[in-house]
Design a protein around this motif. Structure first.
Motif, PDB file in Angstrom:
ATOM      1  N   GLU A  67       0.856  -1.013   0.025  1.00  5.45           N
ATOM      2  CA  GLU A  67       0.071  -0.017   0.015  1.00  5.45           C
ATOM      3  C   GLU A  67       0.860   1.170   0.215  1.00  5.45           C
ATOM      4  N   GLN A 104       2.436   1.858  -3.306  1.00  7.70           N
ATOM      5  CA  GLN A 104       1.205   2.345  -4.321  1.00  7.70           C
ATOM      6  C   GLN A 104       0.981   3.847  -4.250  1.00  7.70           C
ATOM      7  N   GLU A 149       1.287   7.151  -6.541  1.00  5.55           N
ATOM      8  CA  GLU A 149       0.143   7.872  -7.192  1.00  5.55           C
ATOM      9  C   GLU A 149       0.478   9.327  -6.519  1.00  5.55           C
ATOM     10  N   ASN A 172     -11.163  11.107  -1.120  1.00  3.58           N
ATOM     11  CA  ASN A 172     -10.925  10.177  -2.440  1.00  3.58           C
ATOM     12  C   ASN A 172      -9.828   9.245  -2.139  1.00  3.58           C
ATOM     13  N   ILE A 173      -8.680   9.863  -1.588  1.00  8.10           N
ATOM     14  CA  ILE A 173      -7.484   8.981  -1.335  1.00  8.10           C
ATOM     15  C   ILE A 173      -7.838   7.868  -0.202  1.00  8.10           C
ATOM     16  N   LYS A 208     -10.557   6.585   0.435  1.00  8.09           N
ATOM     17  CA  LYS A 208     -11.400   5.637   0.290  1.00  8.09           C
ATOM     18  C   LYS A 208     -10.782   4.589  -0.773  1.00  8.09           C
ATOM     19  N   LYS A 209      -9.623   4.986  -1.348  1.00  5.89           N
ATOM     20  CA  LYS A 209      -8.731   4.221  -2.416  1.00  5.89           C
ATOM     21  C   LYS A 209      -7.861   3.309  -1.632  1.00  5.89           C
ATOM     22  N   TYR A 210      -7.245   3.805  -0.513  1.00 10.05           N
ATOM     23  CA  TYR A 210      -6.274   3.073   0.202  1.00 10.05           C
ATOM     24  C   TYR A 210      -6.407   2.772   1.571  1.00 10.05           C
TER      25      TYR A 210
END
Length: 176
Positions: free
Chosen positions: A39, A42, A46, A83-84, A86-88
């Protein structure tokens, strides 16, 4: 300076931009504890590509990563950061709203100057300075090396040295 650069004593020169005049009135530092090394890798990749990220760095201790971000306002940050999240799989994070950058003299070398503080946003302004493509190319190069020579900037951008000099003077006069 070249000798110190070659020896690795000087790694980079900092260029301080007036983000407020570019329409970015919030400078935010976020420290992040990731769920796993994968994680972390990644998320770091990003964030390094993320247009609002100034720098992304590894941390030692409680947090794994850190990033310096600029946004037009806090609402924009909250939306993007949401948004970040939620994604990670971020286990924990700390957010710092920053108002100034400070540079400290090297006291080890008996430099006695006082610390110099640079407000993040010299002018909180709704008026945004318009930058053209040429300005952005120049700013990207001096962000990497604040001591870049005019001729080197000209080579990298394909612009004339005279135009580079004119644009740098204009950016400086406009307090960018």
């Amino acid at each position: 300076l070249e000798k110190y650069e070659k020896q690795g004593l000087i790694k980079k020169y900092a260029t301080i931009f007036n983000y407020g005049l570019l329409g970015y009135n919030e400078f935010i530092v976020v420290l992040i504890k990731c769920g796993s090394p994968t994680e972390k890798t990644q998320l770091k990749k990003e964030l390094e590509k993320y247009s609002n990220a100034i720098t992304t760095f590894d941390c030692i201790g409680k947090y794994d990563l850190g990033t310096d971000l600029v946004f037009r306002n806090k609402d924009e940050f909250q939306k993007e950061w949401g948004n970040i999240l939620k994604k990670y799989a971020i286990l924990e994070h700390s957010i710092f709203i920053t108002t100034a950058l400070e540079f400290f003299p090297l006291k080890e070398f008996e430099l006695t100057r006082e610390e110099k503080s640079y407000p993040i946003s010299l002018e909180k302004s709704t008026k945004k300075h318009a930058l053209d493509e040429k300005d952005i190319k120049i700013l990207r190069i001096i962000e990497e090396n604040g001591r870049a020579r005019i001729v080197d900037i000209a080579k990298k951008t394909g612009l004339s040295s005279e135009l580079i000099l004119y644009k740098l003077k204009k950016l400086h006069e406009d307090n960018i």
